[in-house]
Design an enzyme around this catalytic site. Sequence first.
Site, PDB file in Angstrom:
ATOM      1  N   GLU A  48       0.817  -1.208   0.000  1.00  0.00           N
ATOM      2  CA  GLU A  48       0.000   0.000   0.000  1.00  0.00           C
ATOM      3  C   GLU A  48       0.851   1.260   0.000  1.00  0.00           C
ATOM      4  OE1 GLU A  48      -3.015  -0.257   3.022  1.00  0.00           O
ATOM      5  OE2 GLU A  48      -3.554  -2.286   2.397  1.00  0.00           O
ATOM      6  N   CYS A  52       3.283   8.209   1.828  1.00  0.00           N
ATOM      7  CA  CYS A  52       3.760   7.171   2.735  1.00  0.00           C
ATOM      8  C   CYS A  52       4.056   5.937   1.892  1.00  0.00           C
ATOM      9  CB  CYS A  52       2.674   6.904   3.775  1.00  0.00           C
ATOM     10  SG  CYS A  52       3.094   5.604   4.922  1.00  0.00           S
ATOM     11  N   CYS A  78       6.473  -7.923   6.631  1.00  0.00           N
ATOM     12  CA  CYS A  78       7.622  -7.520   7.446  1.00  0.00           C
ATOM     13  C   CYS A  78       7.957  -8.675   8.368  1.00  0.00           C
ATOM     14  CB  CYS A  78       7.293  -6.278   8.274  1.00  0.00           C
ATOM     15  SG  CYS A  78       8.698  -5.709   9.264  1.00  0.00           S
ATOM     16  N   CYS A 131       6.406  -6.890  15.085  1.00  0.00           N
ATOM     17  CA  CYS A 131       5.941  -6.076  16.216  1.00  0.00           C
ATOM     18  C   CYS A 131       4.495  -6.498  16.486  1.00  0.00           C
ATOM     19  CB  CYS A 131       6.031  -4.587  15.894  1.00  0.00           C
ATOM     20  SG  CYS A 131       7.715  -4.089  15.484  1.00  0.00           S
ATOM     21  N   CYS A 182       1.272  -4.472  15.115  1.00  0.00           N
ATOM     22  CA  CYS A 182       1.320  -3.992  13.730  1.00  0.00           C
ATOM     23  C   CYS A 182       0.684  -5.017  12.800  1.00  0.00           C
ATOM     24  CB  CYS A 182       2.766  -3.739  13.328  1.00  0.00           C
ATOM     25  SG  CYS A 182       2.981  -3.399  11.575  1.00  0.00           S
ATOM     26  N   CYS A 242      -1.805   4.585   9.885  1.00  0.00           N
ATOM     27  CA  CYS A 242      -0.580   3.953  10.314  1.00  0.00           C
ATOM     28  C   CYS A 242      -0.796   2.563  10.871  1.00  0.00           C
ATOM     29  CB  CYS A 242      -0.079   4.765  11.482  1.00  0.00           C
ATOM     30  SG  CYS A 242       1.490   5.396  11.237  1.00  0.00           S
TER      31      CYS A 242
HETATM   32  N1  SAH Z   1       8.943  -0.628   9.900  1.00  0.00           N
HETATM   33  C1  SAH Z   1       9.096   0.749  10.164  1.00  0.00           C
HETATM   34  C2  SAH Z   1       8.217   1.635   9.327  1.00  0.00           C
HETATM   35  C3  SAH Z   1       6.786   1.234   9.068  1.00  0.00           C
HETATM   36  S1  SAH Z   1       5.591   1.366  10.319  1.00  0.00           S
HETATM   37  C4  SAH Z   1       8.912   1.042  11.629  1.00  0.00           C
HETATM   38  O1  SAH Z   1       8.456   0.164  12.331  1.00  0.00           O
HETATM   39  O2  SAH Z   1       9.271   2.132  12.038  1.00  0.00           O
HETATM   40  C5  SAH Z   1       5.308   3.106  10.599  1.00  0.00           C
HETATM   41  C6  SAH Z   1       4.905   3.411  12.049  1.00  0.00           C
HETATM   42  O3  SAH Z   1       3.583   2.904  12.355  1.00  0.00           O
HETATM   43  C7  SAH Z   1       5.837   2.763  13.057  1.00  0.00           C
HETATM   44  O4  SAH Z   1       6.142   3.648  14.100  1.00  0.00           O
HETATM   45  C8  SAH Z   1       4.982   1.631  13.560  1.00  0.00           C
HETATM   46  O5  SAH Z   1       5.416   1.153  14.805  1.00  0.00           O
HETATM   47  C9  SAH Z   1       3.619   2.257  13.610  1.00  0.00           C
HETATM   48  N2  SAH Z   1       2.525   1.302  13.740  1.00  0.00           N
HETATM   49  C10 SAH Z   1       2.519  -0.002  13.420  1.00  0.00           C
HETATM   50  N3  SAH Z   1       1.314  -0.554  13.692  1.00  0.00           N
HETATM   51  C11 SAH Z   1       0.545   0.415  14.226  1.00  0.00           C
HETATM   52  C12 SAH Z   1      -0.807   0.477  14.675  1.00  0.00           C
HETATM   53  N4  SAH Z   1      -1.612  -0.597  14.624  1.00  0.00           N
HETATM   54  N5  SAH Z   1      -1.269   1.648  15.131  1.00  0.00           N
HETATM   55  C13 SAH Z   1      -0.488   2.743  15.145  1.00  0.00           C
HETATM   56  N6  SAH Z   1       0.794   2.751  14.712  1.00  0.00           N
HETATM   57  C14 SAH Z   1       1.304   1.602  14.253  1.00  0.00           C
HETATM   58 FE1  SF4 Z   2       7.666  -4.233  10.681  1.00  0.00          FE
HETATM   59 FE2  SF4 Z   2       5.334  -3.265  11.549  1.00  0.00          FE
HETATM   60 FE3  SF4 Z   2       7.366  -3.565  13.252  1.00  0.00          FE
HETATM   61 FE4  SF4 Z   2       7.498  -1.639  11.373  1.00  0.00          FE
HETATM   62  S1  SF4 Z   2       6.014  -1.787  13.056  1.00  0.00           S
HETATM   63  S2  SF4 Z   2       9.127  -3.118  11.951  1.00  0.00           S
HETATM   64  S3  SF4 Z   2       6.407  -2.677   9.674  1.00  0.00           S
HETATM   65  S4  SF4 Z   2       6.309  -5.231  12.155  1.00  0.00           S
END
Ligand code: SAH
Ligand code: SF4
Length: 365
Positions: free
Chosen positions: A90, A103, A110, A114, A117, A343
Amino acid sequence: MKNLLDYTQSQLAEFFVAMGEKPFRAKQLMRWIHHYGVRDIEQMTDIAKGLRAKLAEQTCIQPPSIQTELLSDDGTRKWLIAAGDGNAVETVFIPEQDRGTLCVSSQVGCALACTFCSTGRQGFNRNLCVAEIIGQLWVANASLRAAPDYELLSHDDRIISNVVMMGMGEPLANYDNVVSAMQIMLDDSAYGLSRRRVTLSTSGLVPAMDKLKHDCPVALAVSLHAPNDALRDEIVPINQKYPLAELMAACQRYLEYAPRDFITFEYVMLHDVNDSIQHAQQLLDLVRDVPCKFNLIPFNPFPNSGYRTSSADNIRRFREVLQQQGYVVTTRKTRGDDIDAACGQLAGQVQDKTKRAIKMAVVAG
Ligand code: SAH
Ligand code: SF4
């Protein structure tokens, strides 16, 4: 056939020299492809006819294809970009008064898992290539230029004035392709974005952060999300490999080269997990030696996430603890809610190649 979208200007120059042509042709080509968005080599009128014919024989300009385009009530746009084998990533455009932010995704899925996410939950399929990363700017530009409200969208002549590498994937885990794509974003003949307006967001891959500061120092956002190792080990598992003390030291080293004099720390607000006043105080201790700003992101829920968004009150109290110490804190507005473009909600379509879902089921069982 070579896809010219895969090339930086210096790689194109090498390509021309190898063909017995002048290296400055690379600059012309970058302008046509990226600045003007031209795909048809015949339209590149300042390139000699003979060379155009040679290029048309050996090369193509193949942007990724758009599966779906969605427009939110608030003007946010989301494109689902085909990534082969039924997968998709996306790209999201967020128009604001004084800027237009794209974005951009860097991987299909990934691997870093996390827990909060939605991309991370889906597992990992593959890295995007340069053409697929820079191609997101290319297709977004093309589609925005064709939009009926184009005039309203464009401040100076650039619709996309900022890029954040905050889509699907961990950009530093696809280092070479992401750096090449960012070089094209910064290239004056291509997108001409300022280093300060290209932000890479990472969950904290320390060795790659140390490389990036030399190879392509852009603005840096670090996904912190927890103020101590015990909690971060759990919700951002890469912390087990690069714990907070190492991460903070890497941030300091990065700042010696960064185009901005602060790091942005992102902090997702998870109800009853990381959002107490004590967490905020710990956070202040943690970042003491790193000039920074904070970006609090209310958790964006997705099905079966197991988390809840912090209450507005908790977010406000958390923010005030940081602000009282003089920090600049922004709370991210949720944009594009109605099209799931917020996000961490970016889900695309990812077929997990790591079989994580199966492993997790085995562990849980
Ligand atoms: N992988 C990178 C960039 C992509 S995610 C990273 O983790 O930084 C972009 C941002 O969105 C990151 O700060 C991530 O932790 C946050 N994010 C992921 N899942 C989310 C969610 N469900 N709600 C709000 N922010 C989220
Ligand atoms: Fe990967 Fe999501 Fe963690 Fe960013 S926040 S490193 S996209 S798992």
